[in-house]
Design an enzyme around this catalytic site. Structure first.
Site, PDB file in Angstrom:
ATOM      1  N   HIS A 148       0.838  -1.192   0.000  1.00  0.00           N
ATOM      2  CA  HIS A 148       0.000   0.000   0.000  1.00  0.00           C
ATOM      3  C   HIS A 148       0.877   1.248   0.000  1.00  0.00           C
ATOM      4  CE1 HIS A 148      -3.293  -2.534   2.166  1.00  0.00           C
ATOM      5  NE2 HIS A 148      -3.528  -2.498   0.870  1.00  0.00           N
ATOM      6  N   TYR A 204       4.281  -0.449   4.772  1.00  0.00           N
ATOM      7  CA  TYR A 204       4.725  -1.625   5.534  1.00  0.00           C
ATOM      8  C   TYR A 204       3.755  -2.802   5.437  1.00  0.00           C
ATOM      9  CZ  TYR A 204       6.223   2.776   7.752  1.00  0.00           C
ATOM     10  OH  TYR A 204       6.623   4.073   7.978  1.00  0.00           O
ATOM     11  N   HIS A 205       3.149  -3.007   4.247  1.00  0.00           N
ATOM     12  CA  HIS A 205       2.179  -4.087   4.067  1.00  0.00           C
ATOM     13  C   HIS A 205       2.535  -4.999   2.893  1.00  0.00           C
ATOM     14  CE1 HIS A 205      -1.023  -1.143   5.918  1.00  0.00           C
ATOM     15  NE2 HIS A 205      -0.205  -1.633   6.837  1.00  0.00           N
ATOM     16  N   PRO A 206       3.770  -5.477   2.762  1.00  0.00           N
ATOM     17  CA  PRO A 206       4.070  -6.357   1.633  1.00  0.00           C
ATOM     18  C   PRO A 206       3.337  -7.690   1.753  1.00  0.00           C
ATOM     19  CG  PRO A 206       5.913  -6.338   3.162  1.00  0.00           C
ATOM     20  CD  PRO A 206       4.944  -5.288   3.647  1.00  0.00           C
TER      21      PRO A 206
END
Length: 533
Positions: A292, A461-463
């Site tokens: 994101h 920080y949403h891989p």
């Protein structure tokens, strides 16, 4: 315990869940390997201190390749490296995602992962401060709380959002996500409540669970098409952890594909390029990366009760004595899901709003009181990948998100930035705005805003997605029971299995994935779902 029934790699958001649930059976032995150390740092426990972990030994500290659609910028990708993993360094925002997200998973070849299937696992995990309901649970290990000491201006942010046309959301974690509301958070009595707090610590007294920290996974041991263990290095010594039943990778969307690739599992030609002998052709490993992207609209404000100078001794003392005050903040305190254009099936933008200046992941500071209204693209159409830079397990893998490759993604962020300004122009917020700091009032046209977005864009920080789940889709890595296609004794259970990124923060769905994975592994899915309902 060099041998166990189950060997889990990664004590993060998913791995801690699995260690707890699998070790509930006293007849099995569980070994959990974690590359990082313990999670005792005060920067883990104090909610507002999470950025202090960035670029430290508690952070894998990744960065992307130069991103071709973001002016060649290398984008920072922090990942937690301690017990609790990224749940020990994230912003603690409890967001499940949209029912549509999970139904899309099922439609793309993952039966059993639709909204009705996964809701019981969300409920089973929860101990929600608001009590039990049709959509929420109590008595679970995960503490979900309302914010303990929200900043007063955050109520103004909610009211100004409503004045700008965004409805109030009664429960953004229920069936209808759209609207604005304060975040619920992963906290207990004003301190972080990580996956290690919720699941691992209560299980560590069990004699059938062993946890080894500072253990770097080097690769998987294969016997034909069966995975029999994990090679790891600790204090300079290499060891083999043998798995009598299964190895489960829970090293996250960067770590899990890296371990597969180091083991010769992936696209054969790419493995040969870095000197690795292919063992199992699976070209989808590392593909389908999603995250994101976001950036902040930043405003100086006259309100002096912000997070500015929250690290002063008096605030540290208040947190230490009462677990209250500024340091209980998650920085982003207000959440809003919006659709920026007609015809969208769900929100394309999520706003993270708070009483702080947040730019360049907290590295850039501002000497004064400020707020952030940050549009975040939650339905990206761009896709990237993770691949090896070297056969050395200690070498960081290469990462490319291709953020903003699809023109719709840039269009949504431009619309989100315009709506951020619209929120700031509404009372009761307007009269407290001193000036717009970024993008800056001189940037008006779409072209100006697009240039600013490319210049300042960050990842939030949403891989996810690099070991895609599907029974039949081309490029899938695991099936709907999380078993790696074509191999025996190996599953992946973490955010990497998401076929499509969830619309919102990814920690809660990652814990849900692990809850359901544990039941799949133990062969009790139907019974557990019935009990959880």
């Amino acid at each position: 315990m060099p041998n166990a029934d189950y060997v889990i790699v990664g004590a993060g958001s998913a791995g801690c869940v699995l260690a707890n649930r699998l070790s509930e059976d006293p007849e099995v032995r569980v070994l959990l390997l974690e590359a990082g150390g313990k999670d005792g740092s005060v920067n883990v426990k104090i909610p507002a201190a999470f950025p202090n972990q960035f670029h430290t030994k508690m952070d894998w500290d990744y960065a992307t390749e130069p991103e071709p659609f973001v002016d060649g910028k290398q984008m920072y990708v922090p990942r937690g490296k301690s017990l609790g993993g990224s749940s020990s360094m994230n912003a603690m925002l409890y967001v499940r995602g949209r029912p549509l997200d999970f139904d899309l998973w099922a439609d793309q070849g993952a039966p059993g992962w639709g909204w009705d299937d996964v809701l019981p696992y969300f409920k089973r995990a929860e101990n929600n401060a608001r009590g039990a309901s049709e959509f929420h649970g109590v008595g679970g290990p995960v503490e979900v709380a309302d914010q303990r000491s929200p900043r007063p201006i955050c109520k103004d942010l909610v009211d100004a959002s409503v004045a700008a046309g965004i409805p109030r959301a009664t429960d953004y974690n229920g069936p209808e996500q759209d609207g604005v509301a304060p975040f619920q958070v992963f906290q207990k009595n004003g301190r972080r409540w990580s996956s290690a707090d919720a699941y691992l610590r209560p299980a560590m007294k069990r004699p059938n669970l062993e946890v080894i920290t500072n253990a770097l996974a080097l690769g998987l041991e294969l016997d034909g098409d069966r995975v029999t263990g994990v090679r790891y290095r600790r204090k300079g010594q290499e060891s083999l952890a043998s798995a009598g039943r299964e190895v489960i990778l829970s090293a996250g969307a960067i770590g899990s594909p890296q371990i597969l690739l180091l083991s010769g599992i992936g696209a054969a030609d790419e493995l040969r390029e870095v000197g690795i002998t292919p063992r199992h052709e699976l070209p989808g490993v590392g593909r389908n990366l999603q995250d994101h992207p976001f950036l902040g609209a930043l405003f100086e404000v006259s309100d002096e009760d912000t997070l500015y100078q929250a690290d002063k001794p008096k605030h540290l003392l208040e947190w230490a004595l009462r677990r209250s005050g500024k340091l209980t903040s998650t920085v982003a305190e207000v959440n809003a899901f919006v659709r920026t254009r007609a015809g969208l099936p769900a929100a394309d933008i999520q706003f993270h709003m708070g009483a702080a200046y947040y730019e360049e992941h907290g590295e850039e500071t501002y000497d004064g009181h400020a707020i952030v209204i940050a549009p975040t693209l939650v339905a990206p159409k761009s896709r990237g990948r993770v691949w090896l830079s070297s056969s050395d397990p200690e070498a960081k893998p290469r990462i490319l998100t291709n953020s903003l490759e699809h023109p719709d993604d840039l269009q949504s962020l431009v619309a989100g930035m315009r709506l951020a300004r619209e929120i700031a122009a509404q009372e009761p917020l307007k009269s407290k705005i001193v000036k717009e700091l970024k993008p800056g009032k001189e940037l008006v046209s779409d072209e100006d805003l697009e240039d600013d977005i490319r210049k300042r864009l960050m990842l939030i920080y949403h891989p996810v997605g690099t070991c895609r789940m599907s029974d039949d889709a081309e490029g899938a890595v695991v099936d709907s029971e999380l078993r790696v296609h074509g191999l025996q004794g190996l599953r992946v259970a973490d955010a990497s299995i998401m076929p499509v990124i969830t619309g919102g923060n990814t920690n809660a769905p990652t814990m849900m994935i692990a809850e359901r994975a544990a039941d799949l592994i133990r062969g009790r899915v139907g019974a557990a779902v019935g009990a959880a309902s």
